[in-house]
Design an enzyme around this catalytic site. Structure first.
Site, short mmCIF file in Angstrom:
data_model
loop_
_atom_site.label_atom_id
_atom_site.label_comp_id
_atom_site.label_asym_id
_atom_site.label_seq_id
_atom_site.Cartn_x
_atom_site.Cartn_y
_atom_site.Cartn_z
N HIS A 27 0.82 -1.21 0.00
CA HIS A 27 0.00 0.00 0.00
C HIS A 27 0.86 1.26 0.00
CE1 HIS A 27 -4.06 1.65 1.60
NE2 HIS A 27 -3.39 2.63 1.02
N HIS A 84 -5.34 -0.72 5.51
CA HIS A 84 -5.07 0.06 6.73
C HIS A 84 -6.10 -0.10 7.86
CE1 HIS A 84 -7.76 2.71 4.53
NE2 HIS A 84 -6.82 3.30 3.83
N HIS A 110 -10.98 0.50 1.18
CA HIS A 110 -10.77 1.60 2.12
C HIS A 110 -12.08 1.65 2.90
CE1 HIS A 110 -9.27 5.83 3.09
NE2 HIS A 110 -10.46 5.75 3.67
N ASP A 138 1.08 2.62 3.69
CA ASP A 138 0.19 3.72 3.27
C ASP A 138 0.99 5.02 3.10
OD1 ASP A 138 -2.06 4.99 2.41
OD2 ASP A 138 -3.08 5.07 4.34
O1 DOR Z 1 -4.17 9.16 4.77
C1 DOR Z 1 -4.43 8.78 3.64
N1 DOR Z 1 -3.87 9.37 2.55
N2 DOR Z 1 -5.31 7.80 3.46
C2 DOR Z 1 -5.74 7.41 2.26
O2 DOR Z 1 -6.50 6.49 2.15
C3 DOR Z 1 -5.31 8.17 1.05
C4 DOR Z 1 -4.00 8.79 1.27
C5 DOR Z 1 -3.58 9.75 0.20
O3 DOR Z 1 -3.73 9.45 -0.99
O4 DOR Z 1 -3.06 10.81 0.53
#
Ligand code: DOR
Length: 431
Positions: free
Chosen positions: A61, A233, A180, A306
């Site tokens: 991720h 996540h 998500h 993430d």
């Molecule tokens: O904190 C996050 N940022 N969660 C997500 O699901 C998307 C990501 C982003 O693309 O910045």
């Protein structure tokens, strides 16, 4: 191609159950041998005494922002940051501009990665066009272009019938659907975990139930369709319980958790630092504990970063206005090592969650150190102290909740296909 001899480290290879002092020999881009006192006189040698030698980390991720938002990150800078974090494979999310909902975009990403990226890049394609949750993407064409999974990550597919169709079609191409899981009608304007911290800060709360409601829905849809659901996540103890129960009754569900949800609580946000804002938000102690237990008992298969770079000026705004997301690659290993030091997870369990498990979940090459496996190897010094300064890191962005903090443990070398791509003293090695 040459030979590489990684000498005298503690080789931890969860796929084969190996955890012992040994040498690793790489030849022609692959693992050639593992054992003691290998003789390799003509090989490039790395002394790994006192270090862990593991399969290269695989991140399920990551947001690499190319195409379209190269001012935050691109495949080159993201790949270099990944290599410095010990990652040899990164799965990039589809919320680029344009969205990766078309084989031409998938082709572009994989082509660019081949030109400019020191690690393996795997594309996760969008499940719906434009991530709008309205029209499905053409999954078989995307798989033909190289997509390894489908996800609208960053957005929740709120329409349950659409989520059901996505899962049904994913079965035809035998690929997982990463969700998500945040019910937007429960999230509303929430920007921090709903609880004492949101009250103290006077900021709108995002409740844990926003996650569990959707994980419950998606598990039921996976049960109905027989598809492979992957929960992105996970941040709540409640979601861990739901996933554990679903597994026990045979539902094909896998899951991941981030280093920040394993090691930080919502109290990190008490100073209004927008570098602690992400989606889903940091939770309370009990949720962190539930996630650690889920990781330790295998309910949560993988640690995934993430990694979500955002420019400094985008984060230097009111907390409610800042985009969610934090950097992840270069701090992943030292932060999760805290769990080993606190005896919450075994070294081999930790390494499994970064290597063999993610490889299994998305059916990717690597993640193991056995003869003939790809020469993707990470050498880690668990005792190395250093200060993390994002400005000295490889990402184009700086948005880390750990900026300026002392870290214990560091990747010291990363090999991809048998070639050294990162060494802590030499930096990223551009071929
Ligand atoms: O904190 C996050 N940022 N969660 C997500 O699901 C998307 C990501 C982003 O693309 O910045």
């Amino acid at each position: 191609m040459g030979r590489v001899w990684i000498r005298g480290g503690r080789v931890i290879d969860p796929a084969s159950g190996r955890d012992e002092i040994a040498d690793v020999l790489l030849e022609d881009g692959r693992v050639e041998a593992i054992g003691l006192d290998l003789s390799a006189s003509d090989a490039e040698t790395l002394d790994a005494e006192g270090c862990w030698v593991t399969p290269g980390f695989i991140d399920l991720h990551a947001h690499l922002r190319e195409p379209g938002q190269e001012y935050k990150e691109d495949l080159g800078s993201g790949g270099r940051a990944g290599a410095a974090g010990g990652f040899t494979g990164l799965c990039c999310m589809a919320n680029t501009e344009p969205v990766n909902d078309d084989p031409a975009v998938t082709d572009y990403i994989l082509d660019r990665a081949r030109q400019d990226c020191p690690v393996h890049i795997y594309a996760v394609a969008a499940a719906t066009k434009g991530l709008l949750g309205e029209v499905m993407t053409e999954m078989s064409a995307l798989v033909e272009a190289g997509a390894v999974a489908f996800s609208d990550d960053g957005r929740t597919i709120m329409d349950s019938d659409m989520q059901r169709r996505v899962l049904e079609y994913s079965k035809l191409v035998s690929k997982p659907v990463m969700v998500h899981a945040e019910d937007l009608t429960l999230v509303r304007q929430g920007v921090v975990n709903e609880g004492a911290v949101s009250t103290r800060l006077g900021l709108p709360g995002n409740p844990a139930v926003a996650e569990t409601v959707h994980v419950a829905r998606d598990i039921q849809l996976a049960e109905l369709t027989g598809a492979h659901l992957h929960v992105g996540h996970v941040s709540t103890a409640g979601a861990v319980v739901l996933i554990r129960q679903a597994r026990e009754r045979g539902v094909h569900v896998t899951a991941e958790v981030t280093p920040h949800h394993l090691t930080l609580t919502d109290e990190a946000t008490l100073g209004f630092d927008t570098n602690t804002k992400m989606a889903p938000p940091l939770r309370g102690e009990a949720d962190v504990d539930g996630c650690i237990e889920g990781l330790a008992d295998g309910t949560l298969d993988a640690i995934a970063t993430d990694h979500a770079p955002h420019a400094v000026y985008e984060k230097e705004v009111e907390f409610t206005e800042a985009p969610p997301g934090v950097l992840g690659f270069e701090t992943a290993y030292p932060t999760v090592m805290e769990l080993v030091r606190k005896d919450r997870i075994s070294p081999i369990g930790l390494i499994a969650s970064l290597t063999s498990n993610p490889a299994r979940v998305f059916d990717l090459p690597g993640g193991r150190l056995t003869r003939g496996a790809p020469g993707d190897v990470t050498v880690l010094d668990p005792e190395r102290k250093w200060i993390y300064d994002p400005a000295k890191g490889y990402s184009k962005s700086r948005n880390s909740p750990w900026a300026g903090q002392e870290m214990l443990g560091r990747p010291i070398a990363t090999f991809v296909d048998g070639a050294l791509v990162y060494h802590v003293d030499r930096g990223v090695i551009v071929p």
